[in-house]
Design an enzyme around this catalytic site. Structure first.
Site, PDB file in Angstrom:
ATOM      1  N   LYS A 236       0.836  -1.193   0.000  1.00 51.80           N
ATOM      2  CA  LYS A 236       0.000   0.000   0.000  1.00 51.80           C
ATOM      3  C   LYS A 236       0.876   1.250   0.000  1.00 51.80           C
ATOM      4  CE  LYS A 236      -3.902   1.798   2.800  1.00 51.80           C
ATOM      5  NZ  LYS A 236      -4.685   1.508   4.025  1.00 51.80           N
ATOM      6  N   SER A 311      -9.373   0.966   3.290  1.00 52.85           N
ATOM      7  CA  SER A 311      -8.672   1.825   2.355  1.00 52.85           C
ATOM      8  C   SER A 311      -7.563   1.113   1.579  1.00 52.85           C
ATOM      9  CB  SER A 311      -8.060   3.008   3.131  1.00 52.85           C
ATOM     10  OG  SER A 311      -7.116   2.571   4.108  1.00 52.85           O
ATOM     11  N   SER A 335      -9.299  -1.329   7.413  1.00 50.07           N
ATOM     12  CA  SER A 335      -8.756  -1.143   6.071  1.00 50.07           C
ATOM     13  C   SER A 335      -7.917  -2.285   5.527  1.00 50.07           C
ATOM     14  CB  SER A 335      -7.942   0.158   6.022  1.00 50.07           C
ATOM     15  OG  SER A 335      -8.790   1.274   6.175  1.00 50.07           O
TER      16      SER A 335
END
Length: 638
Positions: A236, A311, A335
Site C-alpha cells: 500500500k 482503504s 482497512s
C-alpha cells in the site's frame, strides 16, 4: 510515538519464516526399528511395494503431469529406498548431490542419488542423520512419493501460486525470480494498465528485475535466505519506500521519496522479498472505496462495477487478481479486513505493538497497524513472520518482546478447529436489508462449517456493544498532528510541511475537502473529550471482550467481516461496525473467505482473539480454509 522514519542499524535481527515441512520422511516406522520396539507386536506390518508397483505409480504420475516416462522395468517383490533414489535420479535427470546421512557411505554408488532426491524434496531421511537405504518402500511411502513426483513434474502455473509452490519451482529449476517478476509485470500491464484496467497499482519498482536477478545469483551461490527469497510483494502506498514515491494516493505527495524504508518494508527486503510496486488506496486512508487523486477509482476484480473495499483496496484488488504473490495493507478501522473480505482474501490485523508503524503515513496511531493481505492463510503467516518484531522507533512494539513465536507457520494445522470453542457474536449478523441478509446467510453457513470441522460454537452477546459502537474513530482527532509530524520528518525534501499547506495547494481529492478541513480545525489533543475516548473506549472494549470470552471459555469470537458486500461504484458503501472491535481493543483479528453471495460477491468471516494470540487465530483460519476451500480466482483475470 512521534518518530515515523526507520533508524537503520546494521546487525538488526529479523524474523524469518520457517517453511519446514512437518515430518522428516516418507513412510512409517522402519522395519528395523519396529523389530526392536516392544510395542511392535501391536503395530500392523506395513504393506511393501514391488518394483513393478513403484514403476507403474511413477508412470501414472508422469501421465498426469503430461510428461515423458523412461524408467526401465524393475523386478523383485520389494524395492529398497536406495534403489528408488537411483531410479528417480536417473529418470528425472537430477544432478547428483552430496548428502550427510551416517548410514549412506560416501563411496556408495547410490550416495549422489540420495543427495539428489533429498535436495529435490522427493525423499527425506528418517532423521537428520539416517536415511535407511536398505529399508523397503511401503505402500504409504509410495502414495506420498507419487504426489511429490507429480508436483515436481507439473509445469509452473502462475495464477494462485503460493509462496511454498513458488519456492519449490525455484528449487526445481523451473523458475527464476527474474522470470517470476516479469510474469507479474506482464499481468499488471494486461489487467491493471490495459484491458479491464483495475487501477490497483500506482507505481512499479523500476529496479525490480535487477533486484530479482541479484537474488537469483545469491540463491545459486548461498541458497535462499528464507521463504520470501525472490518473492514479489505489492505494498500500500502509505508505507515509506526509499526507492519509490510514497504518496498516500495524493497528488500533493506524488514526488515524495523518503530517505529510508518503513520498518516493515526493510524487514521484507532483508528477508529477500522484492517490493514490486505500490498500490492505490483511499486517499490518506480516509475511506473504504479506494479512490484517490493520484490513482483514480480502483475496481473489484470479481465485479468490475463494484468497489474493492478500502482503504487498502489497491492491495486487495491486486492480490486477488494475481498481480503479485502477496501484499501489505494498513488498518485503522477496517482497512485490511474490508478489502480482504471484498476480494476473497486473507487479511491479518495484528495486535497493536506486534509490528512496527514506523515509516507508515499515519491516520490515527492509537489505532493504526500494518499487516499482510494474501490469497492463503499460509502466505499471510509467512509475511507476518517477516514483519513482526521489536522496533526501537515504535515504542508500542516493546510489548511484543517475548510474545512472538518462532514462526506463525507452526500454527498451520488443518485439524486446528477440533476442540476449539468459538463464540458467535449474533448481534453482528444484520438482516435489515437484502444485502445484509445475503452476507448473514453466507457467514451463518460458515459457522455451521466451523461445527462440522470440530469446533464447538456458542452464541454470545458482547457486553456494552451499543456503548462501544457509539465511540468514534480517532482518525478525526489525531490525523492533523501526526501527519504534520510525518511531514516534518521528511525534512527539506517534503513537498509540503503541514496539512494546512496541502489544503491550500488544492492538490488532493476534492471529495475529501470537508473531511480534511474538519481535521485541520482541530486545535489540540489536550482535551477531555479526546482523553475520554482514548482511555474509556479502550478499557470498555477490552474488558467487554475478555469477560465474554472468560464467561463462555472461548478461544475466539467470529462474525461477518463486513455487514455489506461490495457496493456498486457511485453508490454509498457501508461495512457496518463489526470492524471496530479489533482497533478499539487493540486485539488481533483475521478475516478469511467465507463464500460468495448469490450475486457472486465475496464475503469474509472474521476471527477475533486476545492480545498477541495471532497464532491461535491463524490455526483456526487455516483449518477453516483447508476444510472449506471457498476462495476461487476472479474470472476477469485468468
Amino acid at each position: 510515538m512521534n518518530r515515523y522514519r526507520l533508524r537503520w542499524k546494521k546487525g538488526s535481527r529479523y524474523l524469518l519464516a520457517s517453511v519446514l515441512i512437518s515430518g522428516l520422511w516418507i513412510g512409517q516406522i522402519p522395519q528395523a526399528q519396529a523389530a526392536s520396539d516392544p510395542l511392535s507386536a501391536t503395530v500392523a506390518k506395513p504393506s511393501l511395494v514391488t518394483g513393478e508397483q513403484f514403476r507403474q505409480s511413477m508412470k501414472q504420475a508422469a501421465s498426469e503431469a503430461g510428461g515423458s516416462f523412461t524408467m526401465p522395468e524393475i523386478s523383485g517383490n520389494r524395492v529398497l529406498r536406495s534403489q528408488v533414489a537411483v531410479l528417480l535420479q536417473e529418470w528425472l535427470g537430477l544432478e547428483k548431490s552430496a548428502e550427510s546421512f551416517r548410514d549412506v557411505p560416501d563411496q556408495a554408488a547410490y550416495a549422489g542419488a540420495v543427495g539428489a532426491v533429498v535436495k529435490a524434496g522427493l525423499m527425506k531421511g528418517y532423521s537428520d542423520t539416517s536415511f535407511l537405504p536398505a529399508e523397503p518402500l511401503t505402500a504409504n511411502d509410495l502414495n506420498r512419493l507419487h504426489d511429490r513426483v507429480l508436483g515436481y513434474l507439473k509445469p509452473f502455473v502462475l495464477p494462485e501460486a503460493t509462496i511454498s509452490e513458488i519456492q519449490r519451482a525455484m528449487e526445481q529449476g523451473k523458475l527464476t525470480s527474474k522470470q517470476l517478476v516479469q510474469m507479474y509485470l506482464d499481468r499488471i500491464a494486461k489487467y491493471d494498465d490495459q484491458g479491464i484496467s483495475l487501477q490497483a497499482v500506482l507505481t512499479i519498482n523500476p529496479e525490480a528485475l535487477r533486484i530479482a536477478e541479484a537474488l537469483d545469483q545469491e540463491r545459486a551461490a548461498k541458497g535462499p535466505r528464507g521463504p520470501l527469497h525472490g518473492i514479489p510483494i505489492l505494498v500500500k502506498d502509505n508505507f515509506d519506500t526509499s526507492d519509490m514515491p510514497t504518496t498516500a494516493g495524493c497528488q500533493c505527495l506524488k514526488d515524495s521519496i523518503p530517505d529510508q524504508d518503513a520498518d516493515q518494508i526493510a524487514k521484507l527486503k532483508e528477508a529477500g522479498a522484492i517490493i514490486l510496486g505500490k498500490t492505490n488506496l483511499h486517499e490518506f486512508a480516509f475511506g473504504i472505496t479506494t479512490s484517490s487523486s493520484l490513482g483514480g477509482q480502483t475496481k473489484n476484480p470479481y465485479a468490475l462495477d463494484r468497489y474493492p473495499g478500502g482503504s487498502s483496496g489497491g492491495t486487495g484488488a491486486a492480490i486477488a487478481a494475481n498481480l503479485a504473490v502477496a501484499g501489505l495493507g494498513t488498518d485503522t478501522g477496517g482497512s485490511i479486513r474490508i478489502p480482504s473480505s471484498f476480494n476473497s482474501l486473507v487479511g491479518i490485523r495484528p495486535t497493536i505493538g506486534l509490528s512496527s508503524r514506523d515509516g507508515i503515513i499515519p491516520l490515527a496511531l492509537t489505532q493504526d497497524v500494518g499487516g499482510p493481505i494474501a490469497r492463503t492463510v499460509e502466505d499471510a503467516a509467512i509475511l507476518l513472520d517477516a514483519t513482526a518484531g521489536y522496533d526501537p522507533d515504535d515504542v508500542a512494539t516493546a510489548y511484543s518482546v517475548g510474545r512472538i513465536p518462532e514462526s506463525y507457520t507452526r500454527f498451520l494445522d488443518a485439524n486446528g478447529l477440533k476442540g476449539a470453542r468459538i463464540g458467535v457474536a449474533t448481534e453482528l449478523f444484520l438482516e435489515g436489508n437484502d444485502q445484509e441478509k445475503a452476507v448473514s446467510n453466507v457467514v451463518t453457513n460458515a459457522v455451521n462449517e466451523l461445527s462440522s470441522l470440530g469446533a464447538t460454537v456458542v452464541n454470545i452477546k458482547i457486553p456494552h456493544l451499543a456503548e462501544i459502537n457509539k465511540y468514534p474513530s480517532l482518525s478525526g482527532y489525531e490525523f492533523k498532528f501526526q501527519l504534520n509530524d510525518y511531514l516534518k520528518e521528511l525534512g527539506d525534501d517534503a513537498p509540503y510541511h503541514s496539512l494546512a499547506e496541502i489544503i491550500a495547494s488544492g492538490e488532493y481529492d476534492k471529495t475529501q475537502e470537508s473531511s480534511m478541513k474538519a481535521r485541520e480545525a482541530r486545535e489540540s489533543l489536550d482535551t477531555q473529550e479526546y482523553k475520554d475516548i482514548v482511555l474509556k473506549r479502550t478499557s470498555l472494549t477490552r474488558e467487554s471482550l475478555l469477560k465474554v470470552m472468560a464467561d463462555y471459555n472461548l478461544d475466539a469470537i467470529v462474525y461477518p467481516t463486513s455487514t455489506q458486500p461490495p457496493a456498486l461504484i457511485g453508490e454509498s458503501q457501508s461495512s457496518g461496525n463489526n470492524n471496530r472491535l479489533s482497533p478499539f481493543s487493540g486485539f488481533p483479528a483475521i478475516t478469511v473467505p467465507a463464500g460468495f453471495t448469490a450475486e457472486g460477491l465475496p464475503v469474509g468471516i472474521e476471527f477475533l482473539g486476545r492480545a498477541f494470540d495471532e497464532g491461535t487465530l491463524i490455526k483456526y483460519a487455516y483449518s477453516f480454509e483447508q476444510g472449506t476451500r471457498h476462495r476461487h480466482a476472479p474470472k476477469w483475470t485468468p
